[in-house]
Design a protein around this motif. Structure first.
Motif, PDB file in Angstrom:
ATOM      1  N   HIS A  90     143.957  11.491  86.078  1.00 44.08           N
ATOM      2  CA  HIS A  90     142.745  12.174  86.538  1.00 44.08           C
ATOM      3  C   HIS A  90     143.141  13.595  86.944  1.00 44.08           C
ATOM      4  O   HIS A  90     143.965  13.774  87.853  1.00 44.08           O
ATOM      5  N   ALA A  91     142.585  14.591  86.280  1.00 50.38           N
ATOM      6  CA  ALA A  91     142.956  15.983  86.533  1.00 50.38           C
ATOM      7  C   ALA A  91     141.732  16.802  86.931  1.00 50.38           C
ATOM      8  O   ALA A  91     140.709  16.756  86.242  1.00 50.38           O
ATOM      9  N   GLU A  92     141.849  17.527  88.029  1.00 50.91           N
ATOM     10  CA  GLU A  92     140.837  18.503  88.456  1.00 50.91           C
ATOM     11  C   GLU A  92     141.489  19.873  88.346  1.00 50.91           C
ATOM     12  O   GLU A  92     142.462  20.163  89.053  1.00 50.91           O
ATOM     13  N   VAL A  93     140.961  20.706  87.442  1.00 50.37           N
ATOM     14  CA  VAL A  93     141.669  21.931  87.084  1.00 50.37           C
ATOM     15  C   VAL A  93     140.764  23.148  87.275  1.00 50.37           C
ATOM     16  O   VAL A  93     139.720  23.261  86.624  1.00 50.37           O
ATOM     17  N   ALA A  94     141.189  24.043  88.159  1.00 49.01           N
ATOM     18  CA  ALA A  94     140.557  25.355  88.278  1.00 49.01           C
ATOM     19  C   ALA A  94     141.516  26.452  87.836  1.00 49.01           C
ATOM     20  O   ALA A  94     141.097  27.570  87.550  1.00 49.01           O
ATOM     21  N   GLY A  95     142.814  26.113  87.768  1.00 53.65           N
ATOM     22  CA  GLY A  95     143.831  27.045  87.292  1.00 53.65           C
ATOM     23  C   GLY A  95     144.285  26.696  85.883  1.00 53.65           C
ATOM     24  O   GLY A  95     143.461  26.566  84.979  1.00 53.65           O
ATOM     25  N   VAL A  96     145.609  26.489  85.717  1.00 51.54           N
ATOM     26  CA  VAL A  96     146.187  26.202  84.400  1.00 51.54           C
ATOM     27  C   VAL A  96     147.038  24.942  84.497  1.00 51.54           C
ATOM     28  O   VAL A  96     147.978  24.884  85.305  1.00 51.54           O
ATOM     29  N   LEU A  97     146.733  23.945  83.674  1.00 56.81           N
ATOM     30  CA  LEU A  97     147.491  22.697  83.638  1.00 56.81           C
ATOM     31  C   LEU A  97     148.074  22.490  82.251  1.00 56.81           C
ATOM     32  O   LEU A  97     147.366  22.556  81.244  1.00 56.81           O
ATOM     33  N   ASP A  98     149.386  22.209  82.204  1.00 60.28           N
ATOM     34  CA  ASP A  98     150.103  21.932  80.960  1.00 60.28           C
ATOM     35  C   ASP A  98     150.732  20.547  81.105  1.00 60.28           C
ATOM     36  O   ASP A  98     151.706  20.373  81.838  1.00 60.28           O
ATOM     37  N   LEU A  99     150.176  19.569  80.403  1.00 62.83           N
ATOM     38  CA  LEU A  99     150.582  18.172  80.532  1.00 62.83           C
ATOM     39  C   LEU A  99     151.191  17.712  79.214  1.00 62.83           C
ATOM     40  O   LEU A  99     150.487  17.487  78.235  1.00 62.83           O
ATOM     41  N   GLN A 100     152.525  17.583  79.175  1.00 63.29           N
ATOM     42  CA  GLN A 100     153.209  17.234  77.921  1.00 63.29           C
ATOM     43  C   GLN A 100     154.325  16.235  78.204  1.00 63.29           C
ATOM     44  O   GLN A 100     155.499  16.612  78.305  1.00 63.29           O
ATOM     45  N   PRO A 101     154.003  14.949  78.302  1.00 63.87           N
ATOM     46  CA  PRO A 101     155.021  13.931  78.545  1.00 63.87           C
ATOM     47  C   PRO A 101     155.803  13.598  77.279  1.00 63.87           C
ATOM     48  O   PRO A 101     155.389  13.935  76.169  1.00 63.87           O
ATOM     49  N   GLU A 102     156.924  12.924  77.464  1.00 64.38           N
ATOM     50  CA  GLU A 102     157.695  12.400  76.345  1.00 64.38           C
ATOM     51  C   GLU A 102     156.915  11.245  75.702  1.00 64.38           C
ATOM     52  O   GLU A 102     155.930  10.757  76.249  1.00 64.38           O
ATOM     53  N   PRO A 103     157.334  10.784  74.513  1.00 66.07           N
ATOM     54  CA  PRO A 103     156.554   9.768  73.792  1.00 66.07           C
ATOM     55  C   PRO A 103     156.436   8.437  74.529  1.00 66.07           C
ATOM     56  O   PRO A 103     157.260   8.087  75.382  1.00 66.07           O
ATOM     57  N   THR A 104     155.388   7.690  74.152  1.00 62.79           N
ATOM     58  CA  THR A 104     155.198   6.312  74.577  1.00 62.79           C
ATOM     59  C   THR A 104     155.508   5.404  73.395  1.00 62.79           C
ATOM     60  O   THR A 104     154.938   5.572  72.316  1.00 62.79           O
ATOM     61  N   VAL A 105     156.418   4.460  73.594  1.00 60.11           N
ATOM     62  CA  VAL A 105     156.795   3.498  72.552  1.00 60.11           C
ATOM     63  C   VAL A 105     156.238   2.137  72.962  1.00 60.11           C
ATOM     64  O   VAL A 105     156.583   1.614  74.027  1.00 60.11           O
ATOM     65  N   VAL A 106     155.359   1.576  72.139  1.00 59.80           N
ATOM     66  CA  VAL A 106     154.704   0.308  72.457  1.00 59.80           C
ATOM     67  C   VAL A 106     155.354  -0.788  71.629  1.00 59.80           C
ATOM     68  O   VAL A 106     155.213  -0.826  70.398  1.00 59.80           O
ATOM     69  N   THR A 107     156.088  -1.690  72.277  1.00 63.83           N
ATOM     70  CA  THR A 107     156.857  -2.707  71.579  1.00 63.83           C
ATOM     71  C   THR A 107     155.959  -3.849  71.106  1.00 63.83           C
ATOM     72  O   THR A 107     154.795  -3.962  71.501  1.00 63.83           O
ATOM     73  N   ALA A 108     156.509  -4.705  70.259  1.00 66.36           N
ATOM     74  CA  ALA A 108     155.760  -5.838  69.702  1.00 66.36           C
ATOM     75  C   ALA A 108     155.214  -6.728  70.820  1.00 66.36           C
ATOM     76  O   ALA A 108     155.924  -7.055  71.766  1.00 66.36           O
ATOM     77  N   GLY A 109     153.933  -7.091  70.696  1.00 69.26           N
ATOM     78  CA  GLY A 109     153.297  -7.962  71.669  1.00 69.26           C
ATOM     79  C   GLY A 109     152.710  -7.253  72.868  1.00 69.26           C
ATOM     80  O   GLY A 109     152.011  -7.877  73.684  1.00 69.26           O
ATOM     81  N   ALA A 110     152.976  -5.968  73.020  1.00 71.23           N
ATOM     82  CA  ALA A 110     152.457  -5.213  74.158  1.00 71.23           C
ATOM     83  C   ALA A 110     151.187  -4.472  73.777  1.00 71.23           C
ATOM     84  O   ALA A 110     150.965  -4.133  72.610  1.00 71.23           O
ATOM     85  N   HIS A 111     150.351  -4.193  74.764  1.00 70.18           N
ATOM     86  CA  HIS A 111     149.136  -3.399  74.587  1.00 70.18           C
ATOM     87  C   HIS A 111     149.076  -2.418  75.750  1.00 70.18           C
ATOM     88  O   HIS A 111     149.101  -2.828  76.915  1.00 70.18           O
TER      89      HIS A 111
END
Length: 237
Positions: A90-111
């Protein structure tokens, strides 16, 4: 496990950004790593099925905040019937937000369900990236559902949901990409551009670019090509 991260960025003396609130509990810790940058650090393996993480970001007028992670997130199923894991930003932005996380790896059987809800003021700027790989090498894919909602001054700018992996309605072989990369940018307009398994679409004073494929490395490269195309005002000049 329930995780809560809260970061507030505020304009300080001399145009500096100060962070009066930097706190986290549960599976994540948060560390300030630069004048306007924080990194999220995993303190436990996961996320696991059933985990619920909430990341609250507030960027006040005149402030800048860059949010990164130190490593990819590997999503694992819980034992038995595994419910989805969830991460809500949840982001409330009046300035400058740069959101760049590393990848998400979803393994077998996970959701895994990822939600970004960003509320921008009239002159705010946002860049938000999402990188997903379904399954590790030699493994069946997991399932990922991503929802992005962005408003500016209370007016909807973007609301989209992408679902990938076994059981997702639109994920039907042979059109069944295991990798997804997407960037949303609000702050500068850009023209529509298409590539091989990639597209950049204009938004009001912004754009959204997406690419898909089998491996994340190639998908990221395709997205980068589209992001590098000049903005619309430079194309027309």
């Amino acid at each position: 496990m329930r995780t809560l991260v809260e970061v507030v960025a505020r304009a300080g003396p001399g145009g500096r950004t100060v962070l009066p609130v930097v706190r986290a509990s549960g599976q994540l810790a948060v560390r300030r790593t630069g004048p306007t940058t924080v990194h999220l650090v995993a303190t436990a393996f996961g996320p696991l099925g059933g985990d619920d993480a909430v990341v609250r970001l507030v960027v006040e007028a005149g402030a800048r905040l860059a949010v990164r992670t130190v490593a990819a997130a590997v999503v694992l199923p819980a034992r038995g019937e595994s419910p989805p894991s969830v991460q809500r930003v949840h982001a409330e932005v009046a300035g400058v937000l740069d959101l760049q996380p590393e990848p998400t790896v979803v393994t077998a059987g996970a959701h895994h369900r990822a939600v970004l809800h960003a509320e921008l003021d009239e002159d705010a700027e946002l860049t938000a990236a999402e990188l997903v790989q379904l399954g590790r090498t030699g493994e069946e894919p997991g399932r990922w559902t991503g929802t992005t909602r962005v408003t500016r001054a209370g007016v909807p700018v973007l609301h989209t949901t992408v679902a990938l992996g076994p059981g997702a309605a639109a994920w039907l072989p042979p059109v069944a990409p295991r990798a997804w990369a997407s960037t949303v940018h609000l702050g500068r307009a850009a023209a529509r551009v298409t590539g091989e398994d990639a597209v950049r679409l204009p938004l009001d004073r912004g754009w959204v670019a997406s690419a898909w494929g089998d491996r994340l490395a190639g998908t990221r490269a395709g997205l980068a090509l589209l992001e590098g195309v000049p903005p619309v005002e430079e194309v027309l000049s």
